[in-house]
Design an enzyme around this catalytic site. Sequence first.
Site, PDB file in Angstrom:
ATOM      1  N   ARG A  57      -6.879 -17.475 -42.141  1.00  0.00           N
ATOM      2  CA  ARG A  57      -5.818 -16.775 -41.204  1.00  0.00           C
ATOM      3  C   ARG A  57      -6.199 -16.259 -40.077  1.00  0.00           C
ATOM      4  NH1 ARG A  57      -2.594 -19.550 -44.616  1.00  0.00           N
ATOM      5  NH2 ARG A  57      -2.406 -18.862 -46.622  1.00  0.00           N
ATOM      6  N   ASP A  86      -6.459 -14.840 -47.030  1.00  0.00           N
ATOM      7  CA  ASP A  86      -6.961 -16.171 -47.504  1.00  0.00           C
ATOM      8  C   ASP A  86      -7.963 -16.567 -46.301  1.00  0.00           C
ATOM      9  OD1 ASP A  86      -5.451 -17.440 -49.904  1.00  0.00           O
ATOM     10  OD2 ASP A  86      -3.669 -16.117 -48.697  1.00  0.00           O
ATOM     11  N   ASP A 138      -0.109 -16.901 -58.136  1.00  0.00           N
ATOM     12  CA  ASP A 138       0.106 -17.213 -56.754  1.00  0.00           C
ATOM     13  C   ASP A 138       1.412 -16.838 -56.325  1.00  0.00           C
ATOM     14  OD1 ASP A 138      -0.334 -18.788 -54.570  1.00  0.00           O
ATOM     15  OD2 ASP A 138      -0.808 -20.822 -55.544  1.00  0.00           O
ATOM     16  N   HIS A 181       3.460 -25.518 -53.176  1.00  0.00           N
ATOM     17  CA  HIS A 181       4.309 -24.666 -52.083  1.00  0.00           C
ATOM     18  C   HIS A 181       5.891 -25.306 -51.977  1.00  0.00           C
ATOM     19  CE1 HIS A 181       0.490 -23.705 -50.687  1.00  0.00           C
ATOM     20  NE2 HIS A 181       0.916 -22.387 -50.149  1.00  0.00           N
ATOM     21  N   LYS A 184      -9.562 -19.367 -57.279  1.00  0.00           N
ATOM     22  CA  LYS A 184      -8.267 -19.928 -57.496  1.00  0.00           C
ATOM     23  C   LYS A 184      -8.438 -21.458 -57.794  1.00  0.00           C
ATOM     24  CE  LYS A 184      -7.696 -19.781 -52.663  1.00  0.00           C
ATOM     25  NZ  LYS A 184      -6.824 -18.996 -51.620  1.00  0.00           N
ATOM     26  N   HIS A 185      -7.382 -22.255 -58.301  1.00  0.00           N
ATOM     27  CA  HIS A 185      -6.002 -21.673 -58.778  1.00  0.00           C
ATOM     28  C   HIS A 185      -6.614 -21.778 -60.357  1.00  0.00           C
ATOM     29  CE1 HIS A 185      -5.399 -22.960 -54.614  1.00  0.00           C
ATOM     30  NE2 HIS A 185      -4.613 -21.802 -54.606  1.00  0.00           N
ATOM     31  N   ARG A 189     -10.876 -28.417 -49.343  1.00  0.00           N
ATOM     32  CA  ARG A 189     -10.878 -27.092 -49.678  1.00  0.00           C
ATOM     33  C   ARG A 189     -11.784 -26.854 -51.048  1.00  0.00           C
ATOM     34  NH1 ARG A 189      -5.180 -25.069 -50.859  1.00  0.00           N
ATOM     35  NH2 ARG A 189      -5.859 -23.080 -50.959  1.00  0.00           N
TER      36      ARG A 189
END
Length: 340
Positions: free
Chosen positions: A72, A64, A253, A183, A170-171, A140
Amino acid sequence: MTAAFIAGVSGTSLTDDERRFFAETQPAGFIIFTRNVESREQLARLTSDVRAAVGRDDFLVLIDQEGGRVQRLRPPISRLLPPAAAYADCYRTDPSYAIGAAHAVARLTGEELREFGINMNCAPVVDLPVEGAHEIISDRAYGQDVAQVVALARAVGEGLMAAGVVPVIKHIPGHGRATADSHFALPVVSTPHEVLSKTDFAPFKELAAMPSAMTAHVVYSAIDADAPASTSKVMTERIIRGEIGFDGLLMSDDLSMKALKGPMRARAEAVIAAGSDVALHCNGDLDEMRAVAAGVPQLSGRAQKRFAAAIACTQAGEACDRAAALDLLAEVQVRRTRIG
């Protein structure tokens, strides 16, 4: 044969047990998180070791690397990237510039990812956030206008592909309206179908030719009140494959997110039964990974063809003009500050 799942690893190097797991189960890919990154040399060695354990050329190495909050690789491993909202800010005053900058920076990002053996980036975000939604998407996103989001997300996807990196939109079919972070909880969206079609679903429909997409752990109660899109056959067949018309590689996901309930094998079975081609498991827990591997089939039929089509996107073209791309990257940040 290739198994219909993507796995993580626990640390910065493969354990003997992980090496055997990858060799025996033959997953479709491997995903990198910050826990897996220590140095440039170490990361390149890790991706090489995972590839060697699997022993296949048709293997996806994911990350990601959106920019902003979701990135990351960070300095000193990799440069900081602006969030999607930076391009949205530029788009308000100069759409052509914003589109060109998004493409150039995405291509540069893709080329740098390839240096580490990474050939799939879980970006761009195509979600359309609305007022009052959870902040998990917020900056985002490439804006709140369908045409703007499509233009910028397309530029990012095409920039990544020019570098031989597979983009993952996504998503799907849209997380921007969710009032919870999947999450930690299962979001439920009660918006009528006809409204969703004109808003949340619309950018994905325009980008349906992209090679890969990630499903949302979100319930759309007007269409299927009993299951999130990721585990809903109704949502997958009627909306994602049907109304939106997406026929690329579809992955769930992360199965370990708290939006889903039940044993890990059952979660893997559920996303495959719903119509995803591959199940994604990210946390690197080997026992959970074994359960996921036991719950998925080998890729075959349409799923195998979609996987092969995604792999075909990993052939890079000529290198980009890095100096020009770096200038654009710096200017996007300056313009955003000036606009703000």
